[in-house]
Design a protein around this motif. Structure first.
Motif, PDB file in Angstrom:
ATOM      1  N   LEU A   1      35.877 -45.718   6.763  1.00 45.87           N
ATOM      2  CA  LEU A   1      34.725 -44.986   6.242  1.00 45.87           C
ATOM      3  C   LEU A   1      33.998 -44.209   7.332  1.00 45.87           C
ATOM      4  CD1 LEU A   1      32.816 -44.377   3.860  1.00 45.87           C
ATOM      5  CD2 LEU A   1      31.580 -46.474   4.446  1.00 45.87           C
ATOM      6  N   PHE A   2      33.914 -44.785   8.538  1.00 51.36           N
ATOM      7  CA  PHE A   2      33.178 -44.148   9.634  1.00 51.36           C
ATOM      8  C   PHE A   2      34.095 -43.854  10.808  1.00 51.36           C
ATOM      9  CE2 PHE A   2      29.809 -46.511   7.459  1.00 51.36           C
ATOM     10  CZ  PHE A   2      28.888 -45.489   7.265  1.00 51.36           C
ATOM     11  N   LEU A   3      33.784 -42.769  11.476  1.00 50.63           N
ATOM     12  CA  LEU A   3      34.399 -42.401  12.739  1.00 50.63           C
ATOM     13  C   LEU A   3      33.285 -42.456  13.773  1.00 50.63           C
ATOM     14  CD1 LEU A   3      36.775 -41.048  14.398  1.00 50.63           C
ATOM     15  CD2 LEU A   3      35.681 -38.881  13.802  1.00 50.63           C
ATOM     16  N   ALA A   4      33.530 -43.130  14.898  1.00 51.18           N
ATOM     17  CA  ALA A   4      32.551 -43.182  15.985  1.00 51.18           C
ATOM     18  C   ALA A   4      33.194 -42.595  17.225  1.00 51.18           C
ATOM     19  CB  ALA A   4      32.106 -44.614  16.251  1.00 51.18           C
ATOM     20  N   PHE A   5      32.416 -41.867  17.998  1.00 54.66           N
ATOM     21  CA  PHE A   5      32.904 -41.421  19.290  1.00 54.66           C
ATOM     22  C   PHE A   5      31.783 -41.514  20.308  1.00 54.66           C
ATOM     23  CE2 PHE A   5      32.055 -37.812  16.586  1.00 54.66           C
ATOM     24  CZ  PHE A   5      31.474 -36.813  17.344  1.00 54.66           C
ATOM     25  N   LEU A   6      32.184 -41.914  21.512  1.00 53.34           N
ATOM     26  CA  LEU A   6      31.246 -42.183  22.597  1.00 53.34           C
ATOM     27  C   LEU A   6      31.346 -41.050  23.608  1.00 53.34           C
ATOM     28  CD1 LEU A   6      32.085 -45.959  22.973  1.00 53.34           C
ATOM     29  CD2 LEU A   6      30.247 -44.907  21.638  1.00 53.34           C
ATOM     30  N   VAL A   7      30.231 -40.361  23.797  1.00 53.03           N
ATOM     31  CA  VAL A   7      30.204 -39.147  24.597  1.00 53.03           C
ATOM     32  C   VAL A   7      29.556 -39.438  25.947  1.00 53.03           C
ATOM     33  CG1 VAL A   7      29.458 -36.726  24.595  1.00 53.03           C
ATOM     34  CG2 VAL A   7      30.074 -37.843  22.451  1.00 53.03           C
ATOM     35  N   HIS A   8      29.959 -38.688  26.948  1.00 51.33           N
ATOM     36  CA  HIS A   8      29.500 -38.922  28.315  1.00 51.33           C
ATOM     37  C   HIS A   8      28.033 -38.537  28.536  1.00 51.33           C
ATOM     38  CE1 HIS A   8      30.880 -40.272  32.204  1.00 51.33           C
ATOM     39  NE2 HIS A   8      30.179 -39.311  32.772  1.00 51.33           N
ATOM     40  N   ASP A   9      27.333 -38.117  27.497  1.00 50.87           N
ATOM     41  CA  ASP A   9      25.907 -37.813  27.617  1.00 50.87           C
ATOM     42  C   ASP A   9      25.039 -38.983  27.162  1.00 50.87           C
ATOM     43  OD1 ASP A   9      26.288 -37.757  24.895  1.00 50.87           O
ATOM     44  OD2 ASP A   9      25.507 -35.734  24.601  1.00 50.87           O
ATOM     45  N   SER A  10      25.612 -40.189  27.179  1.00 47.44           N
ATOM     46  CA  SER A  10      24.925 -41.430  26.780  1.00 47.44           C
ATOM     47  C   SER A  10      24.551 -41.439  25.302  1.00 47.44           C
ATOM     48  CB  SER A  10      23.679 -41.676  27.641  1.00 47.44           C
ATOM     49  OG  SER A  10      24.045 -41.884  28.975  1.00 47.44           O
ATOM     50  N   THR A  11      25.417 -40.879  24.467  1.00 42.29           N
ATOM     51  CA  THR A  11      25.207 -40.951  23.020  1.00 42.29           C
ATOM     52  C   THR A  11      26.391 -41.637  22.368  1.00 42.29           C
ATOM     53  OG1 THR A  11      26.219 -38.785  22.594  1.00 42.29           O
ATOM     54  CG2 THR A  11      23.823 -38.837  22.920  1.00 42.29           C
ATOM     55  N   ALA A  12      26.090 -42.277  21.243  1.00 42.19           N
ATOM     56  CA  ALA A  12      27.117 -42.760  20.329  1.00 42.19           C
ATOM     57  C   ALA A  12      26.964 -41.887  19.090  1.00 42.19           C
ATOM     58  CB  ALA A  12      26.903 -44.223  19.988  1.00 42.19           C
ATOM     59  N   ARG A  13      28.072 -41.373  18.590  1.00 46.00           N
ATOM     60  CA  ARG A  13      28.022 -40.461  17.442  1.00 46.00           C
ATOM     61  C   ARG A  13      28.859 -41.032  16.315  1.00 46.00           C
ATOM     62  NH1 ARG A  13      27.537 -34.566  20.236  1.00 46.00           N
ATOM     63  NH2 ARG A  13      26.389 -35.291  22.053  1.00 46.00           N
ATOM     64  N   PHE A  14      28.298 -40.941  15.119  1.00 45.09           N
ATOM     65  CA  PHE A  14      28.919 -41.535  13.939  1.00 45.09           C
ATOM     66  C   PHE A  14      29.071 -40.474  12.861  1.00 45.09           C
ATOM     67  CE2 PHE A  14      26.548 -44.785  16.183  1.00 45.09           C
ATOM     68  CZ  PHE A  14      27.456 -45.827  16.272  1.00 45.09           C
ATOM     69  N   LYS A  15      30.229 -40.456  12.213  1.00 46.77           N
ATOM     70  CA  LYS A  15      30.480 -39.525  11.116  1.00 46.77           C
ATOM     71  C   LYS A  15      30.934 -40.323   9.915  1.00 46.77           C
ATOM     72  CE  LYS A  15      32.792 -35.289   9.920  1.00 46.77           C
ATOM     73  NZ  LYS A  15      32.661 -33.953  10.428  1.00 46.77           N
ATOM     74  N   ASP A  16      30.249 -40.115   8.781  1.00 50.58           N
ATOM     75  CA  ASP A  16      30.633 -40.738   7.515  1.00 50.58           C
ATOM     76  C   ASP A  16      31.748 -39.894   6.918  1.00 50.58           C
ATOM     77  OD1 ASP A  16      30.924 -41.731   4.956  1.00 50.58           O
ATOM     78  OD2 ASP A  16      28.768 -41.820   4.556  1.00 50.58           O
ATOM     79  N   LEU A  17      32.970 -40.403   6.945  1.00 49.38           N
ATOM     80  CA  LEU A  17      34.118 -39.631   6.507  1.00 49.38           C
ATOM     81  C   LEU A  17      34.185 -39.453   4.999  1.00 49.38           C
ATOM     82  CD1 LEU A  17      36.761 -41.027   9.008  1.00 49.38           C
ATOM     83  CD2 LEU A  17      35.482 -38.884   9.125  1.00 49.38           C
ATOM     84  N   SER A  18      33.350 -40.192   4.254  1.00 51.29           N
ATOM     85  CA  SER A  18      33.325 -39.990   2.806  1.00 51.29           C
ATOM     86  C   SER A  18      32.731 -38.626   2.458  1.00 51.29           C
ATOM     87  CB  SER A  18      32.539 -41.107   2.107  1.00 51.29           C
ATOM     88  OG  SER A  18      31.166 -41.029   2.456  1.00 51.29           O
TER      89      SER A  18
END
Length: 151
Positions: free
Chosen positions: A35-52
């Protein structure tokens, strides 16, 4: 009969999601159900995408106050743990349609002070005899002293 046919899929190898992170991406993970995609970026953020929401769904950006994350793992579809350069695991939770930082799971480690000036002073005073002469107690120093004396 229409319902019996499989839904058409994109050909294998074609991108399903494309996002501009604006910085290096250190890791990418899917939640257990996808359901979710997460990616960790070098700018100290965690990013989440609801694939639905499909490929055009918005990405939710959660800023962290510490150093960038290197690895992460979904515990389930509503809990995520990430850890990075500062060695502090951080718990994220999905509630009421939004991701947020809940807490760090370990206290932040104390920075190593290394070899302090007090340590140096203690060793320097221990290397001197009461008369103030330098005492050589290492095998290297003794061998050098013998070589200097010719013995």
């Amino acid at each position: 009969e229409e319902h019996m046919l499989p839904q058409p899929r994109k050909p294998w190898g074609e991108p399903q999601v494309s996002e501009d992170a604006g910085a290096w991406v250190n890791a990418v993970m899917f939640s257990p159900t996808g359901l979710f995609l997460a990616f960790l970026v070098h700018d100290s953020t965690a990013r989440f995408k609801d694939l639905s929401g499909g490929p055009s769904a918005t990405v939710e950006v959660v800023q962290w106050s510490g150093l960038p994350f290197l690895r992460g793992a979904f515990l389930n579809d509503s809990s995520f743990v990430a850890c990075g350069f500062d060695h502090v695991p951080v718990l994220f939770r999905h509630r009421d349609g939004h991701w947020s930082v809940i807490c760090s799971l370990d206290p932040k480690p104390e920075p190593s002070s290394g070899f302090s000036s007090r340590d140096f002073a203690a060793l320097a005073s221990a290397a001197r005899s009461p008369s103030g002469d330098v005492v050589m107690t290492t095998a290297h120093a003794e061998a050098q002293a013998r070589a200097d004396d010719g013995t």
